[in-house]
Design a protein around this motif. Sequence first.
Motif, PDB file in Angstrom:
ATOM      1  N   ASP A   1      -5.621  15.006 -84.059  1.00 15.54           N
ATOM      2  CA  ASP A   1      -5.867  16.174 -83.206  1.00 15.54           C
ATOM      3  C   ASP A   1      -4.586  17.010 -83.149  1.00 15.54           C
ATOM      4  O   ASP A   1      -3.635  16.656 -82.455  1.00 15.54           O
ATOM      5  CB  ASP A   1      -6.280  15.689 -81.810  1.00 15.54           C
ATOM      6  CG  ASP A   1      -6.500  16.833 -80.822  1.00 15.54           C
ATOM      7  OD1 ASP A   1      -6.186  17.999 -81.147  1.00 15.54           O
ATOM      8  OD2 ASP A   1      -6.979  16.557 -79.709  1.00 15.54           O
ATOM      9  N   ILE A   2      -4.572  18.100 -83.923  1.00 14.49           N
ATOM     10  CA  ILE A   2      -3.390  18.968 -83.916  1.00 14.49           C
ATOM     11  C   ILE A   2      -3.676  20.114 -82.953  1.00 14.49           C
ATOM     12  O   ILE A   2      -4.395  21.055 -83.269  1.00 14.49           O
ATOM     13  CB  ILE A   2      -3.047  19.488 -85.333  1.00 14.49           C
ATOM     14  CG1 ILE A   2      -3.206  18.365 -86.374  1.00 14.49           C
ATOM     15  CG2 ILE A   2      -1.628  20.046 -85.351  1.00 14.49           C
ATOM     16  CD1 ILE A   2      -2.982  18.818 -87.810  1.00 14.49           C
ATOM     17  N   GLY A   3      -3.139  19.985 -81.749  1.00 18.57           N
ATOM     18  CA  GLY A   3      -3.414  20.963 -80.698  1.00 18.57           C
ATOM     19  C   GLY A   3      -2.306  21.996 -80.620  1.00 18.57           C
ATOM     20  O   GLY A   3      -1.742  22.404 -81.644  1.00 18.57           O
TER      21      GLY A   3
ATOM     22  N   THR B   1       0.904  19.074 -78.950  1.00 18.65           N
ATOM     23  CA  THR B   1       1.081  17.753 -79.550  1.00 18.65           C
ATOM     24  C   THR B   1       0.100  17.489 -80.688  1.00 18.65           C
ATOM     25  O   THR B   1      -0.884  18.197 -80.849  1.00 18.65           O
ATOM     26  CB  THR B   1       0.887  16.625 -78.497  1.00 18.65           C
ATOM     27  OG1 THR B   1      -0.459  16.668 -78.034  1.00 18.65           O
ATOM     28  CG2 THR B   1       1.841  16.751 -77.338  1.00 18.65           C
ATOM     29  N   THR B   2       0.417  16.444 -81.435  1.00 14.76           N
ATOM     30  CA  THR B   2      -0.499  15.925 -82.448  1.00 14.76           C
ATOM     31  C   THR B   2      -0.872  14.510 -82.032  1.00 14.76           C
ATOM     32  O   THR B   2       0.000  13.662 -81.856  1.00 14.76           O
ATOM     33  CB  THR B   2       0.185  15.902 -83.840  1.00 14.76           C
ATOM     34  OG1 THR B   2       0.423  17.256 -84.232  1.00 14.76           O
ATOM     35  CG2 THR B   2      -0.694  15.240 -84.886  1.00 14.76           C
ATOM     36  N   GLY B   3      -2.150  14.300 -81.835  1.00 15.15           N
ATOM     37  CA  GLY B   3      -2.627  12.975 -81.431  1.00 15.15           C
ATOM     38  C   GLY B   3      -3.229  12.275 -82.636  1.00 15.15           C
ATOM     39  O   GLY B   3      -3.991  12.867 -83.390  1.00 15.15           O
ATOM     40  N   ILE B   4      -2.842  11.027 -82.811  1.00 14.94           N
ATOM     41  CA  ILE B   4      -3.386  10.263 -83.943  1.00 14.94           C
ATOM     42  C   ILE B   4      -4.176   9.093 -83.372  1.00 14.94           C
ATOM     43  O   ILE B   4      -3.654   8.332 -82.549  1.00 14.94           O
ATOM     44  CB  ILE B   4      -2.247   9.715 -84.836  1.00 14.94           C
ATOM     45  CG1 ILE B   4      -1.463  10.889 -85.428  1.00 14.94           C
ATOM     46  CG2 ILE B   4      -2.780   8.840 -85.972  1.00 14.94           C
ATOM     47  CD1 ILE B   4      -0.034  10.909 -85.029  1.00 14.94           C
ATOM     48  N   SER B   5      -5.425   8.967 -83.789  1.00 17.81           N
ATOM     49  CA  SER B   5      -6.155   7.777 -83.383  1.00 17.81           C
ATOM     50  C   SER B   5      -6.808   7.143 -84.598  1.00 17.81           C
ATOM     51  O   SER B   5      -7.229   7.825 -85.518  1.00 17.81           O
ATOM     52  CB  SER B   5      -7.178   8.084 -82.299  1.00 17.81           C
ATOM     53  OG  SER B   5      -7.789   9.312 -82.540  1.00 17.81           O
ATOM     54  N   ILE B   6      -6.845   5.834 -84.562  1.00 18.73           N
ATOM     55  CA  ILE B   6      -7.427   5.089 -85.685  1.00 18.73           C
ATOM     56  C   ILE B   6      -8.679   4.377 -85.189  1.00 18.73           C
ATOM     57  O   ILE B   6      -8.664   3.737 -84.123  1.00 18.73           O
ATOM     58  CB  ILE B   6      -6.401   4.095 -86.266  1.00 18.73           C
ATOM     59  CG1 ILE B   6      -5.202   4.891 -86.817  1.00 18.73           C
ATOM     60  CG2 ILE B   6      -7.032   3.231 -87.366  1.00 18.73           C
ATOM     61  CD1 ILE B   6      -4.065   4.059 -87.325  1.00 18.73           C
ATOM     62  N   LEU B   7      -9.750   4.538 -85.967  1.00 21.07           N
ATOM     63  CA  LEU B   7     -11.025   3.923 -85.593  1.00 21.07           C
ATOM     64  C   LEU B   7     -11.407   2.829 -86.566  1.00 21.07           C
ATOM     65  O   LEU B   7     -11.238   2.975 -87.782  1.00 21.07           O
ATOM     66  CB  LEU B   7     -12.119   4.990 -85.588  1.00 21.07           C
ATOM     67  CG  LEU B   7     -11.955   5.987 -84.455  1.00 21.07           C
ATOM     68  CD1 LEU B   7     -11.867   7.391 -84.965  1.00 21.07           C
ATOM     69  CD2 LEU B   7     -13.100   5.833 -83.483  1.00 21.07           C
TER      70      LEU B   7
END
Length: 280
Positions: free
Chosen positions: A149-151, A154-160
């Motif tokens: 998520d590049i807002g 911030t850049t949020g990284i999530s791994i599923l």
Amino acid sequence: MANENLNYEFCDKLICDFEKVIKKPITKKSSVYYTGIDLGTACIVLAVLDENYKPVAGAYRYADVVKDGMVVDYIGAINIVKELKQEIEEKLDTELIYGAVAIPPGTDVLDGGAVKNVIQAAGFELTNVLDEPNAANNVLKIKDGAVVDIGGGTTGISILKNGKVVYIADEPTGGTHFSLVISGAYNMAFSEAELYKRDPKNNKELLIVLKPVVEKISSIINEHIKGHDIESISLVGGTACLSGIEKIIEKQTGIITHKPQNPMFVTPLGIAMGCTQKIL
Ligand SMILES: Nc1ncnc2c1ncn2[C@@H]1O[C@H](COP(=O)(O)OP(=O)(O)OP(=O)(O)O)[C@@H](O)[C@H]1O
Ligand SMILES: [Mg+2]
């Protein structure tokens, strides 16, 4: 696309419908309305769904009331949410009662409930507080892979893995930095650079100037996905709108990278999908 994991059909249809109702709300009465409120660093978005969780209205405003997930201008945030709420209520000729919000990973303790208080002070009954990665995945419906998520801030990284978020991180590089780089390179005021950046006409030329920042984001992604077996990256957030950004990230990470049609509305819609009628 052969990879069913990267089927954006649901997401693209939902976003396409949402973009339409932002311009022209669906005024046919629903027994209940669900609102997702995304309080971002750069942008505040309200997404309204009907009883069948279909988009009926939406509104957004660029604002500086949140920094990296923290509310820094409490009254300002309340006023904007109130205004957007009222704007939609007038168009739909109804009262929006139920609302849900999301907070970025890791800000739960630091936030101290400010995001929740903003929503309640703006007149919503709070029914859910989601975390951003899960909100995004309500719409993306990815089983395995990384969501980035590049807002604005911030850049949020999530791994599923198997549809569950197994790893999250949030790093302070985002669209604001892109605008700062443009402001420096083109000798423009920050606000001018922001608008210049958002104009799709300028995207191609800007990508050259912005390549180092995109590479920085790519290295952040690489840092966090190290050791995980990632088959694909899905980009969300307003900065992912930049055309061509996915190609640089794909090259730098070596992982197939995709984005839905308008990545900016994924999280707000996912928050709305998490809205219920059960007041917290
Ligand atoms: N077409 C576009 N091209 C490039 N950047 C864009 C475009 N449209 C919006 N942006 C950028 O996207 C950012 C806003 O995206 P988004 O709403 O996802 O962020 P946010 O949720 O407010 O921030 P954060 O998640 O970091 O708190 C801004 O920096 C804005 O300049
Ligand atoms: Mg955001």
